[in-house]
Design an enzyme around this catalytic site. Structure first.
Site, PDB file in Angstrom:
ATOM      1  N   ARG A  10     -16.020 -17.999  -8.611  1.00  0.00           N
ATOM      2  CA  ARG A  10     -15.531 -16.684  -9.042  1.00  0.00           C
ATOM      3  C   ARG A  10     -16.704 -15.716  -9.205  1.00  0.00           C
ATOM      4  NH1 ARG A  10     -10.305 -15.158  -8.414  1.00  0.00           N
ATOM      5  NH2 ARG A  10     -10.083 -13.205  -9.503  1.00  0.00           N
ATOM      6  N   GLU A  44     -11.407  -3.421 -20.916  1.00  0.00           N
ATOM      7  CA  GLU A  44     -11.499  -4.885 -20.874  1.00  0.00           C
ATOM      8  C   GLU A  44     -10.147  -5.586 -21.050  1.00  0.00           C
ATOM      9  OE1 GLU A  44     -13.781  -2.939 -22.057  1.00  0.00           O
ATOM     10  OE2 GLU A  44     -15.651  -3.691 -21.182  1.00  0.00           O
ATOM     11  N   ASP A  52      -3.986  -3.728 -19.262  1.00  0.00           N
ATOM     12  CA  ASP A  52      -3.130  -2.547 -19.456  1.00  0.00           C
ATOM     13  C   ASP A  52      -3.331  -1.882 -20.814  1.00  0.00           C
ATOM     14  OD1 ASP A  52      -1.967  -3.166 -16.937  1.00  0.00           O
ATOM     15  OD2 ASP A  52      -0.513  -4.483 -17.884  1.00  0.00           O
ATOM     16  N   HIS A  79       0.529   1.134 -13.392  1.00  0.00           N
ATOM     17  CA  HIS A  79       1.325  -0.001 -13.882  1.00  0.00           C
ATOM     18  C   HIS A  79       2.800   0.413 -13.886  1.00  0.00           C
ATOM     19  CE1 HIS A  79       2.281  -3.681 -15.965  1.00  0.00           C
ATOM     20  NE2 HIS A  79       3.059  -2.970 -16.750  1.00  0.00           N
ATOM     21  N   ASN A 113       1.473   3.004  -2.609  1.00  0.00           N
ATOM     22  CA  ASN A 113       0.752   3.936  -3.495  1.00  0.00           C
ATOM     23  C   ASN A 113      -0.451   4.533  -2.769  1.00  0.00           C
ATOM     24  OD1 ASN A 113       1.867   4.166  -6.358  1.00  0.00           O
ATOM     25  ND2 ASN A 113       2.051   1.974  -5.947  1.00  0.00           N
ATOM     26  N   ASN A 119      -5.653   2.636 -13.026  1.00  0.00           N
ATOM     27  CA  ASN A 119      -4.681   1.653 -12.542  1.00  0.00           C
ATOM     28  C   ASN A 119      -3.286   2.257 -12.669  1.00  0.00           C
ATOM     29  OD1 ASN A 119      -3.712  -1.038 -11.814  1.00  0.00           O
ATOM     30  ND2 ASN A 119      -3.063  -1.240 -13.946  1.00  0.00           N
ATOM     31  N   GLY A 132       0.783  -1.235   0.000  1.00  0.00           N
ATOM     32  CA  GLY A 132       0.000   0.000   0.000  1.00  0.00           C
ATOM     33  C   GLY A 132       0.810   1.277   0.000  1.00  0.00           C
ATOM     34  N   ALA A 148       8.469   7.640  -9.913  1.00  0.00           N
ATOM     35  CA  ALA A 148       7.351   7.723 -10.870  1.00  0.00           C
ATOM     36  C   ALA A 148       5.994   7.431 -10.229  1.00  0.00           C
ATOM     37  CB  ALA A 148       7.600   6.777 -12.042  1.00  0.00           C
ATOM     38  N   GLU A 149       5.792   6.212  -9.726  1.00  0.00           N
ATOM     39  CA  GLU A 149       4.447   5.826  -9.263  1.00  0.00           C
ATOM     40  C   GLU A 149       3.868   6.768  -8.215  1.00  0.00           C
ATOM     41  OE1 GLU A 149       3.864   1.631  -8.340  1.00  0.00           O
ATOM     42  OE2 GLU A 149       5.649   1.149  -9.491  1.00  0.00           O
TER      43      GLU A 149
END
Ligand code: GRF
Length: 218
Positions: free
Chosen positions: A72, A154, A157, A116, A20, A114, A18, A186-187
């Site tokens: 699922r 969908e 990335d 990445h 981020n 998101n 965590g 960066a992130e």
């Protein structure tokens, strides 16, 4: 484009440490993110340190683990229900390692982002997550890596890119050292920055691309 009077409500989804999430919390506190608040944190892993960070900051935390459901389908339903209970304007995947249910992608189109740890379209797609991304970059011998914040669609990335930031590879880097540098340089910068831009109505999606209003240097 999100433009609203009340602060933008976010749900942050996590699986691990965590850091981020912490960068988002810190950026709200120090004013680098304006007009946004974290309504809740959802983890698929009850031991994720990210949940502790949420608790320490008075943010409601929930765990929804695939292990606790017979199928699922049931898990996917529960996950979406848990997200919906917070009525978020934006869903932030901050190191969330579970495949997002298609119904959730549809529900939060252009409202789910998101982070990445590579410069998409390099080192992304199926199988590229966590340290594997950095191992692959070092194996290929690239000199520049980085991170990308993108909307979730969908594909893996493949959604519209919001921000990217480059980071130099150094001689002697290990995957762990490189991972840490990509996070620090960066992130932890572009994820809060992207949230602030979205919260302030500065990100527009046009087909598979974004148009960013007034982007300052990072
Ligand atoms: C980050 O490298 C992120 O890019 C990736 O998973 C990692 C999460 O780290 N998707 P943390 O849980 O935010 O510390």
């Amino acid at each position: 484009m999100l433009r609203q009077d009340a602060p933008m409500k976010m749900v942050v989804m996590v699986s691990g440490g965590g850091t981020n999430l912490q960068a988002i919390i810190d950026s709200i506190k120090n004013g680098q993110i304006t007009n946004a608040e974290i309504a809740g944190v959802i983890s698929n892993n009850k031991n994720a340190y990210a949940l502790k960070r949420a608790e320490e900051n008075g943010i409601p935390g929930r765990c929804v683990s695939p292990k606790d459901y017979a199928s699922r389908k049931e898990f996917n339903e529960k996950l979406l229900e848990t997200v919906e209970a917070f009525s978020p304007d934006l869903v932030v995947l901050a190191g969330f390692l579970v495949v997002i249910p298609p119904a959730m992608i549809e529900r939060y189109r252009n409202r789910m982002i998101n982070i990445h740890p590579s410069l998409i379209p390099s080192f992304c797609g199926k199988g590229y997550y966590g340290l594997k991304v950095h191992e692959a970059a070092l194996a290929r011998g690239v000199k520049v890596v980085g991170a990308t914040v993108h909307f979730v669609d969908e594909g893996t990335d493949t959604g519209p890119i919001i921000l990217q930031k480059a980071v130099e590879v150094q001689q002697g880097d290990t995957p762990e050292i490189l991972q840490r540098r990509v996070m620090e340089q960066a992130e932890w910068k572009i994820l809060p920055r992207a949230i602030d831009l979205i919260a302030n109505g500065k990100v527009q999606v046009v087909e598979n691309r974004t148009i960013i209003e007034e982007e300052d240097a990072l």
